[in-house]
Design an enzyme around this catalytic site. Sequence first.
Site, PDB file in Angstrom:
ATOM      1  N   ILE A  10       0.829  -1.223   0.000  1.00 17.66           N
ATOM      2  CA  ILE A  10       0.000   0.000   0.000  1.00 17.66           C
ATOM      3  C   ILE A  10       0.855   1.261   0.000  1.00 17.66           C
ATOM      4  CG2 ILE A  10      -0.240   0.312   2.516  1.00 17.66           C
ATOM      5  CD1 ILE A  10      -3.277   0.721   1.987  1.00 17.66           C
ATOM      6  N   ASN A  23      -3.027   1.759  15.752  1.00 22.19           N
ATOM      7  CA  ASN A  23      -3.557   1.450  17.086  1.00 22.19           C
ATOM      8  C   ASN A  23      -4.001   2.773  17.724  1.00 22.19           C
ATOM      9  OD1 ASN A  23      -1.288   2.715  18.509  1.00 22.19           O
ATOM     10  ND2 ASN A  23      -0.113   1.002  17.628  1.00 22.19           N
ATOM     11  N   VAL A  32       1.267  -3.016   8.742  1.00 24.04           N
ATOM     12  CA  VAL A  32       1.125  -1.935   7.747  1.00 24.04           C
ATOM     13  C   VAL A  32       1.400  -0.574   8.394  1.00 24.04           C
ATOM     14  CG1 VAL A  32      -1.381  -1.582   8.055  1.00 24.04           C
ATOM     15  CG2 VAL A  32      -0.328  -1.158   5.832  1.00 24.04           C
ATOM     16  N   ASP A  33       1.111  -0.461   9.678  1.00 20.89           N
ATOM     17  CA  ASP A  33       1.378   0.783  10.426  1.00 20.89           C
ATOM     18  C   ASP A  33       2.867   1.113  10.365  1.00 20.89           C
ATOM     19  OD1 ASP A  33       0.523   1.771  13.880  1.00 20.89           O
ATOM     20  OD2 ASP A  33       1.055   2.925  12.089  1.00 20.89           O
ATOM     21  N   SER A 116      -7.489  -4.997  10.664  1.00 20.93           N
ATOM     22  CA  SER A 116      -7.651  -5.975  11.753  1.00 20.93           C
ATOM     23  C   SER A 116      -7.342  -7.412  11.366  1.00 20.93           C
ATOM     24  CB  SER A 116      -9.069  -5.930  12.340  1.00 20.93           C
ATOM     25  OG  SER A 116      -9.230  -4.772  13.122  1.00 20.93           O
TER      26      SER A 116
HETATM   27  N1  APR Z   1       0.626  -2.978   2.371  1.00 23.09           N
HETATM   28  C1  APR Z   1      -0.629  -3.457   2.436  1.00 23.09           C
HETATM   29  N2  APR Z   1      -1.078  -4.273   3.407  1.00 23.09           N
HETATM   30  C2  APR Z   1      -0.183  -4.630   4.354  1.00 23.09           C
HETATM   31  C3  APR Z   1       1.165  -4.163   4.369  1.00 23.09           C
HETATM   32  C4  APR Z   1       1.542  -3.296   3.315  1.00 23.09           C
HETATM   33  N3  APR Z   1       2.775  -2.791   3.238  1.00 23.09           N
HETATM   34  N4  APR Z   1       1.782  -4.708   5.449  1.00 23.09           N
HETATM   35  C5  APR Z   1       0.875  -5.487   6.059  1.00 23.09           C
HETATM   36  N5  APR Z   1      -0.295  -5.455   5.404  1.00 23.09           N
HETATM   37  C6  APR Z   1      -1.532  -6.161   5.700  1.00 23.09           C
HETATM   38  C7  APR Z   1      -1.414  -7.445   6.476  1.00 23.09           C
HETATM   39  O1  APR Z   1      -1.057  -8.518   5.608  1.00 23.09           O
HETATM   40  C8  APR Z   1      -2.827  -7.578   6.996  1.00 23.09           C
HETATM   41  O2  APR Z   1      -3.636  -8.249   6.023  1.00 23.09           O
HETATM   42  O3  APR Z   1      -2.320  -5.327   6.513  1.00 23.09           O
HETATM   43  C9  APR Z   1      -3.315  -6.124   7.130  1.00 23.09           C
HETATM   44  C10 APR Z   1      -3.493  -5.647   8.553  1.00 23.09           C
HETATM   45  O4  APR Z   1      -2.483  -6.213   9.353  1.00 23.09           O
HETATM   46  P1  APR Z   1      -1.767  -5.348  10.528  1.00 23.09           P
HETATM   47  O5  APR Z   1      -0.849  -4.388   9.937  1.00 23.09           O
HETATM   48  O6  APR Z   1      -1.238  -6.330  11.500  1.00 23.09           O
HETATM   49  O7  APR Z   1      -2.953  -4.510  11.197  1.00 23.09           O
HETATM   50  P2  APR Z   1      -4.077  -4.971  12.219  1.00 23.09           P
HETATM   51  O8  APR Z   1      -4.370  -6.409  12.130  1.00 23.09           O
HETATM   52  O9  APR Z   1      -5.183  -3.997  12.025  1.00 23.09           O
HETATM   53  O10 APR Z   1      -3.383  -4.723  13.639  1.00 23.09           O
HETATM   54  C11 APR Z   1      -3.111  -3.381  14.003  1.00 23.09           C
HETATM   55  O11 APR Z   1      -0.840  -3.900  14.397  1.00 23.09           O
HETATM   56  O12 APR Z   1       0.886  -2.895  13.318  1.00 23.09           O
HETATM   57  C12 APR Z   1       0.166  -2.881  14.473  1.00 23.09           C
HETATM   58  O13 APR Z   1       0.252  -0.606  15.224  1.00 23.09           O
HETATM   59  C13 APR Z   1      -0.589  -1.604  14.626  1.00 23.09           C
HETATM   60  O14 APR Z   1      -1.208  -2.117  16.858  1.00 23.09           O
HETATM   61  C14 APR Z   1      -1.687  -2.035  15.536  1.00 23.09           C
HETATM   62  C15 APR Z   1      -2.012  -3.428  15.029  1.00 23.09           C
END
Ligand code: APR
Length: 356
Positions: A10, A23, A32-33, A116
Amino acid sequence: MPFRIVSGDITKLHVDAIVNAANTSLLGGGGVDGAIHRAAGPRLLEECRTLNGCRTGEAKVTQGYDLPAKYVIHTVGPIWQGGHRGEEELLRSAYRNSLLLAREKHCESVAFPMISAGVYGYPKEQALEVAVSTIRAFLDEEENDMEVLLVIFDRGSFRFDVHLYSEISGYIRNTYDEEKERGSILGDAAKTVAFGGVSGSRRSIFARSKKEAIDSCEMECSAMPELMAAAAAPNDLKAALENLDESFSQSLLRLIDSKGMKDSECYKKANIDRKLFSKIRSDVNYRPSKQTVLAFAVALELDLSETEAFLKKAGFALSHSNKADVIVEYFIANRNYDMYSINQALFAFDQNLLGA
Ligand code: APR
């Protein structure tokens, strides 16, 4: 194309806004954060510090800084706790509030990760269903003309309906293999065949004499004799398709009328953007792509023979040596006209999506 599922990172997308699955602190993290903060640079965190966090299901916006995207919309999805703590509602709110914020910032395009579905443990198939249905509800609203991308970073997080996947796999095995050596009659190289026609409907602003129209249109496709024969012979397809002299755009507009649909209802259901539809409506000789013709056939809920006739009008044919055609044929044959399901299936089988 109003709704698109894409594979990739992304942080690389040239869209107006990307959505961050953050978060509640908005001070960065993993997944992704972490990727977005790394790509945007330290100024992103500086601005996030001024936002005083974000509640689950809500969304806040910052600049994109070093990202190709102009904005980052930070939202917080729910942590999965078994599904009885309002997780679904909170996840829907995260998507919807992000979309509303993107609209408020006049974004024409916005990209979402699967919120999520990573660290927060939301079951992936349910996370996909919530994402797609919430985005669809937003795009179905008349005033929302935005391009929304759902980004799948790793294929493992794309969990398409297992039952439907195996049904389609079976259909492909039976249909696709058996006909592999048989190419399509018209092939995709055929050019659009545009005839002017005399039609009594409100669409007759394009009416021209049939001879003038045939003389004026360039025919390069080898299917010309076949099409001319069809044009000369009476056609038993429904009234809306009966006049083979009509061009694709004339037939489309007549079909929309015959189905009692509004133009906007049809092009939204076809996953076609409003600007493209306006172009089709205003150009009697518009040459559609095969994806566009099929998208409208699905939106108009044509059966297989009507779909074939509609494709033929534009110089195309369903081909069993084309996996995407076989998948769309499966849905039409089963009278499943849900464009979002069709596009999820096409994505699952690595095929181009329908719409434009
Ligand atoms: N581009 C697109 N999608 C991505 C990328 C990227 N570069 N990196 C990861 N993802 C996808 C993952 O494969 C997953 O399907 O983003 C989706 C959400 O995963 P997470 O990033 O773990 O987010 P989430 O499950 O909402 O958890 C949020 O994780 O990173 C921490 O600070 C964030 O505490 C928060 C929690």
